[in-house]
Design a protein around this motif. Structure first.
Motif, PDB file in Angstrom:
ATOM      1  N   PRO A  64       0.806  -1.216   0.000  1.00 25.19           N
ATOM      2  CA  PRO A  64       0.000   0.000   0.000  1.00 25.19           C
ATOM      3  C   PRO A  64       0.840   1.268   0.000  1.00 25.19           C
ATOM      4  CG  PRO A  64       0.104  -0.896   2.209  1.00 25.19           C
ATOM      5  CD  PRO A  64       0.842  -1.862   1.323  1.00 25.19           C
ATOM      6  N   SER A  65       2.157   1.131   0.125  1.00 27.58           N
ATOM      7  CA  SER A  65       3.041   2.295   0.186  1.00 27.58           C
ATOM      8  C   SER A  65       3.528   2.682  -1.206  1.00 27.58           C
ATOM      9  CB  SER A  65       4.261   1.998   1.061  1.00 27.58           C
ATOM     10  OG  SER A  65       3.884   1.747   2.392  1.00 27.58           O
ATOM     11  N   ASP A  66       3.741   3.978  -1.397  1.00 27.11           N
ATOM     12  CA  ASP A  66       4.357   4.474  -2.627  1.00 27.11           C
ATOM     13  C   ASP A  66       5.869   4.438  -2.436  1.00 27.11           C
ATOM     14  OD1 ASP A  66       5.282   5.744  -4.860  1.00 27.11           O
ATOM     15  OD2 ASP A  66       4.192   7.619  -4.538  1.00 27.11           O
ATOM     16  N   THR A  67       6.527   3.510  -3.103  1.00 30.13           N
ATOM     17  CA  THR A  67       7.980   3.373  -2.955  1.00 30.13           C
ATOM     18  C   THR A  67       8.722   3.800  -4.225  1.00 30.13           C
ATOM     19  OG1 THR A  67       7.897   1.052  -3.651  1.00 30.13           O
ATOM     20  CG2 THR A  67       7.750   1.497  -1.281  1.00 30.13           C
ATOM     21  N   ARG A  68       8.105   4.607  -5.059  1.00 38.05           N
ATOM     22  CA  ARG A  68       8.757   5.032  -6.304  1.00 38.05           C
ATOM     23  C   ARG A  68      10.042   5.808  -6.041  1.00 38.05           C
ATOM     24  NH1 ARG A  68       7.446   2.167 -10.736  1.00 38.05           N
ATOM     25  NH2 ARG A  68       5.220   1.724 -10.720  1.00 38.05           N
ATOM     26  N   TRP A  69      10.145   6.440  -4.893  1.00 43.43           N
ATOM     27  CA  TRP A  69      11.356   7.192  -4.574  1.00 43.43           C
ATOM     28  C   TRP A  69      12.584   6.279  -4.554  1.00 43.43           C
ATOM     29  CZ3 TRP A  69      13.833   5.484  -0.189  1.00 43.43           C
ATOM     30  CH2 TRP A  69      13.062   4.746   0.712  1.00 43.43           C
ATOM     31  N   ILE A  70      12.389   4.987  -4.313  1.00 44.02           N
ATOM     32  CA  ILE A  70      13.513   4.050  -4.297  1.00 44.02           C
ATOM     33  C   ILE A  70      14.173   3.970  -5.671  1.00 44.02           C
ATOM     34  CG2 ILE A  70      14.074   1.581  -4.095  1.00 44.02           C
ATOM     35  CD1 ILE A  70      12.157   1.438  -1.738  1.00 44.02           C
ATOM     36  N   ASP A  71      13.402   4.192  -6.730  1.00 48.05           N
ATOM     37  CA  ASP A  71      13.949   4.121  -8.081  1.00 48.05           C
ATOM     38  C   ASP A  71      15.041   5.167  -8.317  1.00 48.05           C
ATOM     39  OD1 ASP A  71      12.070   2.153  -8.424  1.00 48.05           O
ATOM     40  OD2 ASP A  71      10.750   3.337  -9.713  1.00 48.05           O
TER      41      ASP A  71
END
Length: 363
Positions: free
Chosen positions: A94-101
């Motif tokens: 459910p988390s937005d983890t796009r920042w990891i990219d």
């Protein structure tokens, strides 16, 4: 290493199950099998090199209670990285983890969007909880948000029945899977029990997570359709404890969970022997810790899968299945170096000597 530095990996480079080379070079973050001319700033690492390991069922940004903050998600990703997992298929978060990219020091993630579950038929705070009439729309939504995968909850405990039961009518999953495929996404589903599997496979599903209910009569169907499984045996090991906790309220469910656990190795070996693709996944990020990929590979071997096949399930084979490169010429330099030959003993995976991500030694 400086930006102009060259990394020299020397010893045994396991570029494929039958492709063993003496060395590789990392130039500009990418793999080369040709010695670079005029290289001056060279760092040499020796040992047995494998492509960065794959955890094909992992949840970054999720814990036992639901979504977590970015600091916690970062710690999860770093734990996976430091144990050699450099490619993750995030099987629902459910988390937005796009920042990891944007972080070159964190594993690469292939996302399946958020879980899609039936109303009040899954772990609280994890999934979109909907009814069958909305399934196609939510699958389309998550297909657009993800990275080529969608995750359904195929079965869960039905409290009125007191046991595991399918979550979706066959016609609903058939339409939903067709929509995902139309949008270019593959579909996987959480399934513990037997009863949802035939409908999902005949509806066109691409993969089943856990697959503890895979029985002798269903194995030929999976093999014929090429449906992969990700057994998550380190998670299945928790079934007896779960069964004990539910014994008083749901005795039928508890007995079922114990039976699924008892035959887990036979189930996985039967699938492998039939030619069903089997891949490594830990189910980390719910109630399980991150960094368990070595333990999962060892569990596949304990189930009777040959060590080289179990190794492929987290390296060459898993990367090909997910459409990501391994140690090919020109590929991003994501690799792990070990003291000894992991083909001889997969337990070597638990102790990486060096972890290289995007051409940099990060561990």
């Amino acid at each position: 290493m400086s930006d102009g530095a060259v990394l020299h990996v020397k010893g045994r480079v396991l570029a494929g199950p039958d492709d063993v080379r003496d060395e590789l070079w990392v130039v500009g973050g990418r793999i080369s099998y040709d010695r670079p001319a005029g290289a001056r700033d060279v760092r040499t690492v020796t040992g047995w090199a494998l492509p960065g390991l794959v955890d094909a069922h992992c949840h970054v940004g999720l814990d036992a209670h639901g979504p977590v903050d970015a600091e916690t998600a970062e710690k999860q990703a770093l734990t996976d990285r430091d144990t050699g997992t450099l490619l993750i298929r995030d099987a629902g978060s459910p988390s937005d983890t796009r920042w990891i990219d944007d972080r070159a020091d964190l594993p690469k993630i292939i996302r399946a969007g958020r879980h899609i579950a039936r109303t009040r038929r899954y772990i609280r705070n994890y999934a979109w909880e909907i009814e069958p009439d909305d399934l196609v729309a939510y699958v389309a939504q998550e297909a657009r948000r993800g990275d080529g995968w969608v995750k359904l909850v195929g079965d869960w405990i039905d409290r009125d029945l007191g046991d595991l039961a399918p979550c979706w009518p066959r016609e609903a999953v058939t339409a939903a899977i067709a929509e995902a495929h139309r949008l270019g996404a593959r579909v996987t589903a959480h399934c513990f029990a037997e009863s949802s599997l035939r409908d999902l496979v005949e509806a066109g599903i691409d993969c089943v997570e856990h697959a503890t209910g895979l029985s002798e009569d269903l194995i030929p169907l999976f093999a014929e359709r090429g449906v992969a499984i990700v057994p998550t045996l380190v998670n299945i090991a928790t079934f007896p404890k779960l069964a004990e906790g539910g014994e008083t309220k749901f005795p039928r469910w508890s007995a079922h969970m114990r039976r699924l656990h008892e035959r887990r190795y036979d189930t996985v070996r039967g699938a492998y022997d039939a030619g069903i693709p089997v891949y490594v996944g830990t189910d980390a990020g719910g109630s399980l810790a991150h960094g368990l990929v070595a333990e999962e590979v060892a569990e596949l071997v304990a189930a009777g899968i040959p060590p080289l096949a179990a190794l492929s399930a987290t390296t060459w084979g898993a990367r090909a299945w997910l459409g990501r490169p391994g140690l090919e010429e020109g590929a991003p330099a994501d690799l792990v170096v070990y003291e000894a030959d992991p083909r001889a003993d997969v337990r070597v995976l638990a102790a990486p000597r060096r972890v290289v991500l995007n051409g940099r030694v990060v561990g």
